[in-house]
Design a protein around this motif. Structure first.
Motif, PDB file in Angstrom:
ATOM      1  N   ASN A   1     -10.638 -11.156   3.171  1.00  0.00           N
ATOM      2  CA  ASN A   1      -9.481 -11.569   2.370  1.00  0.00           C
ATOM      3  C   ASN A   1      -9.946 -12.036   0.991  1.00  0.00           C
ATOM      4  O   ASN A   1     -11.132 -11.981   0.671  1.00  0.00           O
ATOM      5  CB  ASN A   1      -8.651 -12.634   3.100  1.00  0.00           C
TER       6      ASN A   1
ATOM      7  N   TYR B   1     -12.176 -11.242   8.929  1.00  0.00           N
ATOM      8  CA  TYR B   1     -11.286 -11.356  10.084  1.00  0.00           C
ATOM      9  C   TYR B   1     -12.023 -10.841  11.323  1.00  0.00           C
ATOM     10  O   TYR B   1     -12.503  -9.706  11.331  1.00  0.00           O
ATOM     11  CB  TYR B   1     -10.022 -10.523   9.843  1.00  0.00           C
TER      12      TYR B   1
ATOM     13  N   GLY C   1      -3.793 -10.084   5.093  1.00  0.00           N
ATOM     14  CA  GLY C   1      -2.948 -10.353   6.236  1.00  0.00           C
ATOM     15  C   GLY C   1      -1.513 -10.498   5.793  1.00  0.00           C
ATOM     16  O   GLY C   1      -1.204 -10.218   4.632  1.00  0.00           O
ATOM     17  N   PRO C   2      -0.578 -10.922   6.648  1.00  0.00           N
ATOM     18  CA  PRO C   2      -0.863 -11.259   8.035  1.00  0.00           C
ATOM     19  C   PRO C   2      -1.137 -10.012   8.876  1.00  0.00           C
ATOM     20  O   PRO C   2      -0.695  -8.914   8.532  1.00  0.00           O
ATOM     21  CB  PRO C   2       0.438 -11.942   8.497  1.00  0.00           C
ATOM     22  N   MET C   3      -1.862 -10.216   9.968  1.00  0.00           N
ATOM     23  CA  MET C   3      -2.113  -9.129  10.900  1.00  0.00           C
ATOM     24  C   MET C   3      -1.015  -9.140  11.963  1.00  0.00           C
ATOM     25  O   MET C   3      -0.547 -10.206  12.352  1.00  0.00           O
ATOM     26  CB  MET C   3      -3.461  -9.322  11.615  1.00  0.00           C
TER      27      MET C   3
END
Ligand code: SAM
Length: 436
Positions: free
Chosen positions: A309, A315, A389-391
């Protein structure tokens, strides 16, 4: 100097040694790698924890109390005092200890918030013993037959077994609180004891269903797909006039699965998927099924993706219990086998979409990793990508995911390699070598 308890910090100090000793014992601190006490105050519980775990971390927000504790424990190398707000704790550096036990007589003012922060997955916490208002403990531990059963019970119990241990009266504190307290213990629910579902949908439905307790669910739920409320109620074996509090945790999970269109029972990957099989030079020499490739140790191809990010955090995903290899260990952001004829770059984008629900515009090749037992006989290309993100991860592939500082991952991989898929460790070493 006399200390005046601060109501704003929920300071009710425990005076009863036996109760303090008993609470300390409930977290089973002996030889634990790390025990964290939240709000040690004047040290009533701390006294009975000292010297039992390998390391004891005390998190106290009050400056005066924190200073006093720091002086008191200055000669102890096994005690770390952190003057910090427990609602803002960064627990990620604690994964490397391999299981964190948390205990605390929590301040009433922010007790629920501290509990939420410490127990919302992903979390390194593996056991939590908390004293809170009795009424909150009852709600946390309630099952469907109880008046206290509600959204909190369902949302917490989806991830935790909650034991209501005992009630503690106001008389054992100075100053005396106005209500009874109680002690609960939380331990993680066994993976696979509930079918998987999309957490965001599950939370949204439970919140909506309990938003007006007395109303029937059919008037509170978002529009029901796949045949409407009648079809959903029938599949849940619930009446058409059901209210939120009349459905069990398992029924709420099934409801989330209904909204997702997840009809089939959970299962791992398909043994019949086809892969390209390659020779020692990573040249395609044929096609075989996933089952054959893995059973006979044939060399094949896979891609790993590290998604970073804007803060430079990476992540990582914890693999689902449904995975046939390396279940429930941490892995690259996304990873997967190349389909027949697929390029590494195309596979990286596809895995980003399928596993994390994100559209990556591009990935950059960062390393080639040879096929060995550690990669599961996969020739791996490691790719990196950027996304904030968000994932929206696939719950049958991924148990949970989290952003980590690379330095935190590096230390964790070194101290507890058993927490990671071996193929990930190969990728991580390659990435570290290229980014010293
Ligand atoms: N453990 C001590 C005992 O049992 O006597 C004190 C318990 S008292 C109910 C709660 C403690 O939490 C106090 O020491 C208070 O200063 C501390 N506290 C309050 N808010 C906090 C926060 N956000 N983070 C960390 N500690 C906090």
């Amino acid at each position: 100097m006399q200390f005046t308890a601060k109501k704003s910090l929920g300071q009710n100090f425990l005076q009863d040694q036996e109760v303090a000793r008993w609470i300390g014992d409930q977290v089973q601190p002996d030889d634990a790698p790390l025990v964290v006490e939240i709000g040690p105050g004047q040290g009533a519980l701390t006294h009975f924890l000292l010297g039992r775990p390998k390391k004891l971390v005390l998190v106290e927000k009050d400056d005066e109390l924190a200073d006093a504790l720091r002086i008191r424990f200055k000669d102890r190398t096994d005690v770390e005092l952190r003057r910090e707000d427990a609602t803002r704790l960064d627990m990620r550096p604690w994964y490397k200890h391999g299981g964190v036990k948390v205990v605390g007589n929590l301040p009433y003012s922010v007790g629920s918030e501290i509990l939420r922060v410490m127990t919302t997955p992903p979390t390194p916490v593996t056991c939590a013993v908390f004293m809170l208002q009795k009424e909150v403990c009852q709600r946390l531990a309630a099952t469907i037959d109880s008046d206290s059963y509600g959204a909190l019970s369902i949302l917490v119990q989806a991830d935790w077994n909650v034991e209501f241990l005992r009630v503690v009266g106001p008389e054992v504190f100075i100053p005396r609180p106005r209500v009874d307290s109680a002690v609960i213990r939380m331990t993680p629910r066994k993976p696979g004891s509930l079918p998987v579902c999309d957490r965001a949908i599950f939370h949204r439905l439970v919140r909506a269903g309990f938003s007006q307790r007395r109303k029937q669910l059919k008037n509170l739920l978002p529009e029901v797909p796949h045949g409407g409320w009648e079809a959903l109620a029938s599949s849940l074996k619930a009446s058409l006039t059901t209210r939120a509090e009349e459905l069990t945790l398992a029924q709420w999970v099934d409801m989330a699965r209904w909204y997702e269109g997840r009809r089939d029972a959970d299962k791992g990957q398909k043994a019949s998927e086809m892969f390209d099989v390659v020779n020692d030079a990573n040249e395609v020499i044929g096609q075989k099924t996933r089952g054959e490739v893995h059973a006979t140790g044939l060399k094949h191809r896979a891609v790993h993706v590290f998604v970073f990010n804007k803060h430079g955090d990476v992540y990582l995903q914890k693999r689902s219990h449904l995975k046939d290899v390396h279940p429930l260990v941490w892995d690259s952001s996304a990873a997967g086998h190349l389909d027949v004829g697929e390029s590494y770059a195309a596979c990286a984008l596809r895995e980003g979409k399928e596993e994390l629900g994100i559209d990556l515009e591009m990935t950059t090749k960062a390393a080639d990793i040879p096929a060995t037992e550690r990669t599961g006989m996969e020739f791996v290309e490691l790719h990196t990508a950027h996304h904030n993100g968000p994932m929206r991860y696939a719950p049958d592939e991924i148990d949970c995911g989290e952003w980590f500082k690379p330095a935190v991952v590096g230390e964790w991989v070194n101290t507890r390699p058993q927490d990671f898929a071996t193929g990930f460790i190969e990728c991580w070493r390659a990435w570290e070598a290229a980014n010293p």
